[in-house]
Motif scaffolding. Structure first.
Motif, mmCIF file in Angstrom:
data_model
loop_
_atom_site.group_PDB
_atom_site.id
_atom_site.type_symbol
_atom_site.label_atom_id
_atom_site.label_comp_id
_atom_site.label_asym_id
_atom_site.label_seq_id
_atom_site.Cartn_x
_atom_site.Cartn_y
_atom_site.Cartn_z
ATOM 1 N N VAL A 175 0.871 -1.179 0.000
ATOM 2 C CA VAL A 175 0.000 0.000 0.000
ATOM 3 C C VAL A 175 0.906 1.227 0.000
ATOM 4 N N ALA A 176 0.844 1.982 -1.092
ATOM 5 C CA ALA A 176 1.745 3.125 -1.228
ATOM 6 C C ALA A 176 1.000 4.454 -1.146
ATOM 7 N N ILE A 197 -2.339 9.671 10.537
ATOM 8 C CA ILE A 197 -1.393 10.017 9.462
ATOM 9 C C ILE A 197 0.040 9.898 9.972
ATOM 10 N N ARG A 198 0.272 10.332 11.208
ATOM 11 C CA ARG A 198 1.640 10.246 11.747
ATOM 12 C C ARG A 198 2.061 8.790 11.915
ATOM 13 N N ILE A 199 1.121 7.939 12.318
ATOM 14 C CA ILE A 199 1.463 6.514 12.472
ATOM 15 C C ILE A 199 1.730 5.896 11.090
ATOM 16 N N HIS A 202 5.252 7.068 9.734
ATOM 17 C CA HIS A 202 6.519 6.892 10.461
ATOM 18 C C HIS A 202 7.479 5.947 9.728
ATOM 19 N N GLY A 203 8.709 6.399 9.605
ATOM 20 C CA GLY A 203 9.698 5.685 8.796
ATOM 21 C C GLY A 203 10.029 4.281 9.288
ATOM 22 N N ILE A 208 4.457 5.390 4.843
ATOM 23 C CA ILE A 208 3.712 5.955 3.708
ATOM 24 C C ILE A 208 3.952 7.473 3.692
ATOM 25 N N GLY A 209 4.520 7.955 2.595
ATOM 26 C CA GLY A 209 4.936 9.368 2.534
ATOM 27 C C GLY A 209 3.751 10.320 2.638
#
Ligand code: SAH
Ligand code: SF4
Length: 386
Positions: A175-176, A197-199, A202-203, A208-209
């Motif tokens: 999922v991108a 969104i932050r979760i 997270h790298g 997910i950018g």
């Protein structure tokens, strides 16, 4: 005692589930604070993130590189709830619709889209719900019909991605892209939305950018402004659907609170703050908003903004007077907008693009459960507009 449940409950009062800490609802920094309270090194938080979002296991017992004592401690104080996939799922070509049941029994739905050209091979997009129902009451929308039941918690948004990702892991797909375009008004659930969104971003986790995350809103102007202030490179799509206040007031009650002038002003602020092109969605309703005069007004309204207009064939929900615009009218409208100098696309109809009618499956499920005539049954979930 360090890390006793009372202390943890005090530390994470908004993220408890059945009296224990819901680790899936915590930001990475909070997971660190959590493991510290348990007397562990912050490195354990990284391990937990990997287990939850990279290896995607559902139980502490499966986290085999954690000591047994730590796993038992986790069992005692924390939980990992998950969404239940209610079958059957509905598929059409490249699109699959999932109906999930939340722990409290409420149904929501998500859509998986495969092979959007710009994503590249093996890359998927998912359309997420942000609320159970919706308070906005738009005339043409299935989600508006039953009102708002409650906001989704952050983990309930993230878990839609995790559940779908798990199903495609074996095929090596990822999922991108994430779009908040399912059930609900995401900007009405601002705090949980940003947490989700932050979760997702997270790298160490799903990674997910931000540029690959889109939010669609009916026009909650103060929330658009708040989002602009955060200066995150998120994509913002505005459900416009009308170019005159008089009509938009009727189609979308939110317009009575924040009219077109205020909405467009907030879009300009958003664009100035983020540099991102804005998308304007425009659902095509025969004889209601699809005239060439409307197309001209649209061009005028969006002047000075870097924008993309996305025309959406209306996906019929039971409504006494609306009909979808004919292909010829949609094409004429598109050409007129393009002649005015704006980019304008028509949402494709073969289920290979974002499904606009998220909400219909849930509506049908609820009607079936309450025993009412399942009128939405007459409308295939993937009718031409989907
Ligand atoms: N609440 C948000 C996001 C969810 S709705 C919003 O309104 O933007 C996602 C998109 O689907 C919106 O543009 C909405 O106007 C559109 N939509 C809703 N019902 C539809 C239907 N029956 N047919 C086509 N598009 C629809
Ligand atoms: Fe809610 Fe969006 Fe449907 Fe309007 S179109 S009722 S804001 S989900």
């Amino acid at each position: 005692m360090v890390g006793c449940p009372e202390e943890l409950a005090r530390a994470f009062p908004d993220h408890l589930h059945e009296g224990k800490v819901n680790l899936k609802d915590l930001l990475p920094s909070e997971l660190e604070a959590f493991v510290r309270l348990l007397g562990q090194s912050p490195y354990r938080a990284r391990q937990l993130i990997r287990w939850l979002y990279v290896r995607r296991v559902g139980a502490f017992a499966d986290m085999t590189d954690l000591s047994r004592a730590f796993r038992e401690l986790l069992e005692a104080v924390a939980v990992l709830p998950s969404l239940h996939l209610a079958s059957p799922q509905e598929s059409l070509q490249d699109t699959t619709k999932f109906l999930f049941t939340l722990p409290d029994g409420n149904p929501i739905e998500s859509v998986r889209m495969r092979y959007l050209e710009h994503l590249g091979p093996g890359r998927l997009a998912v359309c997420l719900s942000s609320q159970v129902g919706c308070a906005m009451g738009c005339e043409f929308c299935a989600s508006g019909k039953l009102g708002l039941v409650r906001n989704l918690q952050a983990w309930e948004m993230v878990d839609q991605v995790l559940a779908i990702q798990r199903r495609v892991d074996a095929r090596g797909e990822r999922v991108a892209n994430v779009v908040f375009m399912g059930i609900g008004e995401p900007l009405h659930n601002f705090r949980n939305l940003l947490r989700a969104i932050r979760i997702l971003n997270h790298g160490d986790g799903l990674g997910i950018g931000m540029r690959h995350i889109a939010i669609s809103t009916s026009g909650v102007v103060p929330a658009i402004r708040r989002l602009a202030e955060k200066r995150l490179p998120l994509k913002l799509a505005i459900s416009l659907h009308a170019t005159r206040d008089e009509l938009r007031d009727r189609l979308m009650p939110v317009n009575r609170r924040w009219n077109l002038a205020e909405l467009l002003a907030s879009c300009r602020e958003y664009q100035a703050a983020t540099g991102r092109r804005m998308t304007f969605e425009y659902v095509m309703l025969d004889g209601v908003n699809d005239s060439l005069e409307e197309a001209d007004r649209l061009v005028e309204l969006l002047g000075g903004l870097r924008s993309l207009v996305n025309l959406i064939p209306w996906n019929p929900v039971d409504h006494p007077s609306f009909r979808r615009s004919s292909k010829i009218r949609v094409r004429a409208f598109q050409e007129r907008v393009q002649q005015g100098g704006l980019r304008c696309t028509v949402r494709r109809e073969k289920g290979s693009d974002i499904d606009a009618a998220c909400g219909q499956l849930r509506l049908r499920e609820i009607r079936r459960n309450v025993g009412a005539a399942p009128r939405a049954e007459n409308t295939p979930a993937f009718s031409a507009g989907g």
